[in-house]
Design an enzyme around this catalytic site. Structure first.
Site, PDB file in Angstrom:
ATOM      1  N   ASN A  11       0.939  -1.134   0.444  1.00 20.67           N
ATOM      2  CA  ASN A  11       0.114   0.135  -0.102  1.00 20.67           C
ATOM      3  C   ASN A  11       1.401   1.499   0.188  1.00 20.67           C
ATOM      4  O   ASN A  11       0.881   1.591   0.783  1.00 20.67           O
ATOM      5  CB  ASN A  11      -0.450  -0.100   1.320  1.00 20.67           C
ATOM      6  N   TRP A  12       1.158   1.995  -0.840  1.00 19.24           N
ATOM      7  CA  TRP A  12       2.115   2.283  -1.296  1.00 19.24           C
ATOM      8  C   TRP A  12       1.379   3.625  -0.730  1.00 19.24           C
ATOM      9  O   TRP A  12       1.894   5.013  -0.943  1.00 19.24           O
ATOM     10  CB  TRP A  12       2.382   2.928  -3.285  1.00 19.24           C
ATOM     11  N   LYS A  13      -0.220   4.322  -0.685  1.00 19.51           N
ATOM     12  CA  LYS A  13      -1.292   5.373   0.220  1.00 19.51           C
ATOM     13  C   LYS A  13      -0.013   6.953  -0.778  1.00 19.51           C
ATOM     14  O   LYS A  13      -0.169   6.357  -1.824  1.00 19.51           O
ATOM     15  CB  LYS A  13       0.110   5.831   1.481  1.00 19.51           C
ATOM     16  N   HIS A  97      -9.366   1.036   4.884  1.00 18.04           N
ATOM     17  CA  HIS A  97      -8.459   1.247   5.154  1.00 18.04           C
ATOM     18  C   HIS A  97      -8.262   2.037   6.455  1.00 18.04           C
ATOM     19  O   HIS A  97      -8.913   2.951   6.616  1.00 18.04           O
ATOM     20  CB  HIS A  97      -6.668   1.751   4.258  1.00 18.04           C
ATOM     21  N   GLU A  99      -7.084   4.441   7.485  1.00 14.13           N
ATOM     22  CA  GLU A  99      -7.082   6.010   7.085  1.00 14.13           C
ATOM     23  C   GLU A  99      -7.967   6.531   6.327  1.00 14.13           C
ATOM     24  O   GLU A  99      -8.657   7.224   6.202  1.00 14.13           O
ATOM     25  CB  GLU A  99      -5.393   6.058   6.032  1.00 14.13           C
ATOM     26  N   GLU A 169      -5.776  -5.283  10.323  1.00 12.53           N
ATOM     27  CA  GLU A 169      -4.886  -3.222  10.637  1.00 12.53           C
ATOM     28  C   GLU A 169      -5.410  -3.303  11.748  1.00 12.53           C
ATOM     29  O   GLU A 169      -5.760  -1.996  11.962  1.00 12.53           O
ATOM     30  CB  GLU A 169      -3.975  -2.774   9.530  1.00 12.53           C
ATOM     31  N   GLY A 175       1.767   3.003  10.945  1.00 18.57           N
ATOM     32  CA  GLY A 175       2.855   3.862  10.413  1.00 18.57           C
ATOM     33  C   GLY A 175       3.743   3.808  12.204  1.00 18.57           C
ATOM     34  O   GLY A 175       4.260   4.869  12.174  1.00 18.57           O
ATOM     35  N   SER A 215       2.985  -1.519  10.625  1.00 19.00           N
ATOM     36  CA  SER A 215       4.811  -2.114  11.028  1.00 19.00           C
ATOM     37  C   SER A 215       5.551  -3.052  10.860  1.00 19.00           C
ATOM     38  O   SER A 215       6.399  -3.254  11.073  1.00 19.00           O
ATOM     39  CB  SER A 215       5.118  -1.281  12.027  1.00 19.00           C
ATOM     40  N   GLY A 236       3.179  -1.100   4.297  1.00 19.83           N
ATOM     41  CA  GLY A 236       2.910   0.312   3.965  1.00 19.83           C
ATOM     42  C   GLY A 236       4.127   1.351   3.741  1.00 19.83           C
ATOM     43  O   GLY A 236       4.599   0.727   2.959  1.00 19.83           O
ATOM     44  N   GLY A 237       4.858   1.838   4.687  1.00 19.13           N
ATOM     45  CA  GLY A 237       6.233   1.838   4.957  1.00 19.13           C
ATOM     46  C   GLY A 237       7.089   1.057   3.654  1.00 19.13           C
ATOM     47  O   GLY A 237       8.045   1.802   3.501  1.00 19.13           O
TER      48      GLY A 237
HETATM   49  P1  13P Z   1       2.801   1.176   7.782  1.00 18.41           P
HETATM   50  O1  13P Z   1       3.426  -0.506   7.168  1.00 18.41           O
HETATM   51  O2  13P Z   1       3.759   1.947   7.495  1.00 18.41           O
HETATM   52  O3  13P Z   1       2.784   0.908   9.924  1.00 18.41           O
HETATM   53  O4  13P Z   1       1.961   0.681   7.321  1.00 18.41           O
HETATM   54  C1  13P Z   1       0.133  -0.259   7.131  1.00 18.41           C
HETATM   55  C2  13P Z   1      -0.809  -0.065   6.175  1.00 18.41           C
HETATM   56  O5  13P Z   1      -1.120   1.146   6.891  1.00 18.41           O
HETATM   57  C3  13P Z   1      -1.128  -1.054   5.259  1.00 18.41           C
HETATM   58  O6  13P Z   1      -2.336  -0.526   4.541  1.00 18.41           O
END
Ligand code: 13P
Length: 258
Positions: A11-13, A97, A99, A169, A175, A215, A236-237
């Protein structure tokens, strides 16, 4: 031990331009060439989908979007329909998600409409659920997950549910650099399975992959993928950095191949 083919989804956001996305995907494909691999899904922003699809080598790598709107077309400024996604080669759609839930106020009712439209049109939702830090501390994790699942999946027939992917999640792990502990993940994935079994037949529930997200990084990926009931990751990150993401894919693959 995993029996389903594992999934590693990025997930590149709101990161990476179309060109950066293409370069990244081509480099990963070169690293993975001809190797047995998990299902790998890239979920870039809408502006990158078409470009990445046009430049995707014949690699088996899948494309996903981070959102969708539930109407098929119309005066909905800023929104994107399922058909538009399909025309960009999208097969997976992240829905719900945290967010989207917390920053953009998406609720269980609108997410339910999105799940319906995605499934009805042959795409695969990656349906995200998870509790906040306060929910967990107050002992409400199960209640929150039950509500998210029951309301989100309302009216979705059993024959469609085996095309669903769930991503657990925990909001407090996203994050933050602090992942959920393997034991917490194991217990919660078991709860999710039990909650799904209240809604659908057991043999259907067994087919639904449940990913962990929050994470995930090379340092914790081995311990987390070994957890009973974890069928892969939503990253994510660490999915933004080639070396880190490649390491995570390798760890998941090694666990799968035994
Ligand atoms: P991180 O891996 O940066 O914690 O993000 C997880 C995420 O939101 C994947 O959708």
């Amino acid at each position: 031990m995993i029996t389903k083919k594992p999934i590693v989804a990025a997930n590149w956001k709101m990161y990476k331009t179309p060109q950066e996305g293409v370069t990244f995907v081509i480099e990963i494909c070169n690293l993975l060439l001809d190797k047995e691999k998990p299902t790998i899904i890239f979920c870039p922003s809408f502006t990158s989908l078409f470009h990445i699809n046009e430049n995707l080598p014949d690699s088996g790598i899948e494309l996903g979007s981070q959102n969708v709107y539930f109407e098929s077309e119309g005066a909905f400024t800023g929104e994107t329909s399922v058909q538009m996604l399909k025309d960009c080669g999208v097969r997976y759609v992240i829905i719900g998600h945290s967010e989207r839930r917390h920053i953009f106020n998406e609720n269980n009712a609108s997410l339910n409409k999105k799940l319906h439209v995605v499934l009805d049109n042959g795409l695969v939702p990656i349906f995200c659920i998870g509790e906040t830090f306060d929910d967990r501390n107050a002992g409400y994790t199960q209640r929150i997950l039950k509500e998210q699942l029951a309301k989100g999946l309302d009216g979705i027939k059993g024959q469609l549910i085996d095309r669903m992917v769930i991503a657990y999640e925990p909001v407090w792990a996203i994050g933050t650099g602090v992942n959920a502990e393997p034991k917490q993940v194991e217990d919660t994935h078991l709860q999710i399975n039990e909650l799904l079994a209240e809604l659908y037949a057991n043999e259907l529930v067994k087919q639904i992959p449940i990913l962990y997200g929050g994470s995930v990084k090379p340092e914790n990926a081995k311990a987390l993928i070994e957890v009973e009931g974890v069928d892969g990751f939503l990253v994510g990150g660490a999915s933004l950095k080639l070396e880190l993401f490649f390491k995570i894919i390798k760890i998941v693959n090694n666990n799968y191949m035994g």
